[in-house]
Write an enzyme that holds these catalytic residues in place. Structure first.
Site, PDB file in Angstrom:
ATOM      1  N   THR A  67     -41.717 -24.536 -16.354  1.00 43.08           N
ATOM      2  CA  THR A  67     -40.600 -23.582 -16.379  1.00 43.08           C
ATOM      3  C   THR A  67     -39.865 -23.630 -15.044  1.00 43.08           C
ATOM      4  OG1 THR A  67     -41.877 -22.195 -17.870  1.00 43.08           O
ATOM      5  CG2 THR A  67     -40.007 -21.153 -16.763  1.00 43.08           C
ATOM      6  N   SER A 120     -43.476 -27.983 -23.563  1.00 40.44           N
ATOM      7  CA  SER A 120     -44.246 -27.609 -24.760  1.00 40.44           C
ATOM      8  C   SER A 120     -43.951 -28.587 -25.896  1.00 40.44           C
ATOM      9  CB  SER A 120     -43.870 -26.193 -25.223  1.00 40.44           C
ATOM     10  OG  SER A 120     -44.603 -25.221 -24.535  1.00 40.44           O
ATOM     11  N   LYS A 151     -41.311 -15.610 -31.356  1.00 41.36           N
ATOM     12  CA  LYS A 151     -41.984 -14.954 -30.221  1.00 41.36           C
ATOM     13  C   LYS A 151     -43.053 -14.027 -30.752  1.00 41.36           C
ATOM     14  CE  LYS A 151     -41.310 -14.937 -25.703  1.00 41.36           C
ATOM     15  NZ  LYS A 151     -40.640 -16.023 -24.958  1.00 41.36           N
ATOM     16  N   LYS A 163     -40.528 -21.614 -32.542  1.00 40.37           N
ATOM     17  CA  LYS A 163     -41.281 -21.926 -31.328  1.00 40.37           C
ATOM     18  C   LYS A 163     -41.068 -20.818 -30.321  1.00 40.37           C
ATOM     19  CE  LYS A 163     -43.548 -24.820 -28.603  1.00 40.37           C
ATOM     20  NZ  LYS A 163     -44.485 -23.692 -28.306  1.00 40.37           N
ATOM     21  N   ASN A 168     -46.390 -17.076 -12.905  1.00 40.82           N
ATOM     22  CA  ASN A 168     -46.347 -18.533 -13.023  1.00 40.82           C
ATOM     23  C   ASN A 168     -45.008 -19.114 -12.547  1.00 40.82           C
ATOM     24  OD1 ASN A 168     -45.335 -20.904 -14.824  1.00 40.82           O
ATOM     25  ND2 ASN A 168     -47.537 -21.122 -14.872  1.00 40.82           N
ATOM     26  N   LYS A 193     -32.384 -21.211 -26.880  1.00 48.68           N
ATOM     27  CA  LYS A 193     -32.948 -22.061 -25.834  1.00 48.68           C
ATOM     28  C   LYS A 193     -33.291 -23.446 -26.413  1.00 48.68           C
ATOM     29  CE  LYS A 193     -35.831 -19.753 -23.298  1.00 48.68           C
ATOM     30  NZ  LYS A 193     -37.078 -19.130 -22.771  1.00 48.68           N
TER      31      LYS A 193
END
Ligand code: GLU
Length: 420
Positions: free
Chosen positions: A189, A349, A105, A69, A219, A93
């Site tokens: 986030t 997510s 990623k 992810k 963001n 994470k």
């Protein structure tokens, strides 16, 4: 980063944590390399009829705890080393937050601000065409990252659906709500970091009216400024890629966000109480909370000494180098590390992926409540480890995650694990 390989530098943190645990050296060895990194050259048609090609990558670093992810970034300086390092951080994470995922990623080396909307759509679809065989709801699930957004995720989800011949929203997160996105993913986030700071404020010696400096106004930077300002904290300096501004009385966050929405820089607010600031001086502004929300390696051996904050909230990935960490620790400045501080994004997510698979969508309050619960639970656990073992919160976060990975490996059975 003075020619150093970013992944090697990131692995320093793993070694720091491993010293505090009884970890099988074979397990550590496996964590030092990505499982697979695919590189392709995407060819797209530009609006003027010409064709241009761009380098693109997708890395699946580790899938011991579940499908990989992690986001996709569009940036002119992306390279394989950066993508692999970001995927390594995603691995930890997701383990920190106890999400059933490994880490991945992706990136395209491009400045998306140079593309028209139609060119950007062609690029996003080309990315999905190139990587559709690697990606999948049970294999590898992308999301937004630097310079990508829900619109791009929507195009990618649509392209994937066409390739596999069925609607498959769980293949990608951070989608527009109309295509199966989750409420609350847009500010997740920042919101995760905000819940963390709010919960640990007393332990960190932060008061009810903090002076906050935000580096990077994308963001994460915009939403953290908004959330903290709404609680009465003062945002006294911010920067973006064009410059920095300050106002000791507190910046007008709504005006800053409106300027960004119009495609202008934060520097367009200069005048009156708002003065220009040398972007290199931003991290040295006297404040309570410093929030790096831009890119990697922003606080390092040459400038960490200047930091005057009580605490640092890492909303960016990898903003402080190991040397920077050592200097901040000597100055008793607590760093809330990226793999915890910015994990609200991947956590929502995960909620989006769960909702897509259930076909049942949650109200915003449920998203906020569940995010708050997880942030506080994992944040407290890490704070506890840091106090007990007398280590930094970063080392504590890696210890916390490594423990979870080790039990996943044990459950897989070592034969399968090491043969895979
Ligand atoms: N790009 C974000 C991160 O670095 C979010 C990843 C995701 O939602 O999968 O954490």
């Amino acid at each position: 980063m003075s020619g150093d390989n970013l992944l090697d530098v990131a692995l320093v943190r793993l070694d720091d944590a491993a010293r505090h645990l009884q970890i099988d050296p074979d397990v550590l060895e496996k964590l030092k390399y990505p499982r697979e990194t695919t590189k392709v050259r995407l060819m797209i048609r530009m609006d003027d009829g010409s064709r241009k090609s761009f380098l693109a990558w997708r890395c699946r670093y580790d899938d011991t705890r579940g499908p990989t992810k992690g986001g996709i970034r569009f940036h002119p300086e992306s390279d394989a080393d950066e993508v692999e390092t970001l995927a390594f951080w995603m691995t930890f994470k997701c383990a920190v937050m106890n999400l059933p995922y490994g880490g991945g990623k992706g990136a395209v080396r491009i400045d998306p601000r140079q593309l028209s909307k139609t060119e950007l759509e062609r690029l996003s679809r080309a990315y999905m065409q190139a990587f559709a065989r690697i990606i999948g709801p049970d294999r590898d699930i992308p999301a937004p990252d630097v310079y990508t957004n829900s619109m791009i995720m929507g195009w990618m989800a649509d392209e994937y659906g066409q390739i596999v011949g069925e609607n498959s929203p769980a293949v990608i997160t951070g989608k527009p709500i109309a295509l199966g996105g989750s409420l609350g993913r847009d500010d997740a986030t920042a919101r995760g970091g905000y819940y963390l700071v709010r919960d640990l404020a007393q332990d960190l010696g932060l008061g009810l009216q903090m002076r906050v400096v935000v580096q990077g106004f994308g963001n994460a930077g915009q939403f953290i400024a908004k959330l903290l300002a709404a609680d009465g904290h003062k945002i006294i300096a911010v920067s973006d890629s064009s410059g920095a501004v300050q106002s000791p009385a507190g910046l007008d966050v709504a005006r800053l966000i409106a300027a960004k929405a119009e495609g202008k820089s934060v520097t367009s607010l200069i005048g009156g109480d708002v003065s220009a600031l040398d972007p290199d001086a931003l991290i040295g502004v006297d404040c309570d909370l410093l929030v790096p929300a831009a890119l990697e390696n922003m606080i390092h051996e040459k400038n960490a000494e200047q930091v005057k904050a009580k605490a640092v909230l890492e909303l960016a990935n990898g903003p402080v180098t190991p040397e920077g960490d050592a200097i901040l620790a000597k100055k008793n400045i607590v760093v809330l590390p990226d793999i915890l501080a910015n994990a609200g994004g991947v956590t929502v997510s995960y909620f989006e992926w769960v909702q897509n698979r259930q076909g049942y969508y949650w109200p915003l309050e449920d998203v906020h409540r569940r995010l708050h619960e997880i942030m506080v639970r994992e944040g407290r656990a890490i704070w506890q480890i840091a106090q007990e073992k007398k280590v930094s919160c970063r080392t504590a976060a890696y210890i916390h995650a490594l423990g979870r990975r080790a039990s996943a490996i044990e459950s897989h059975g070592t034969q399968t694990f090491f043969n895979s």
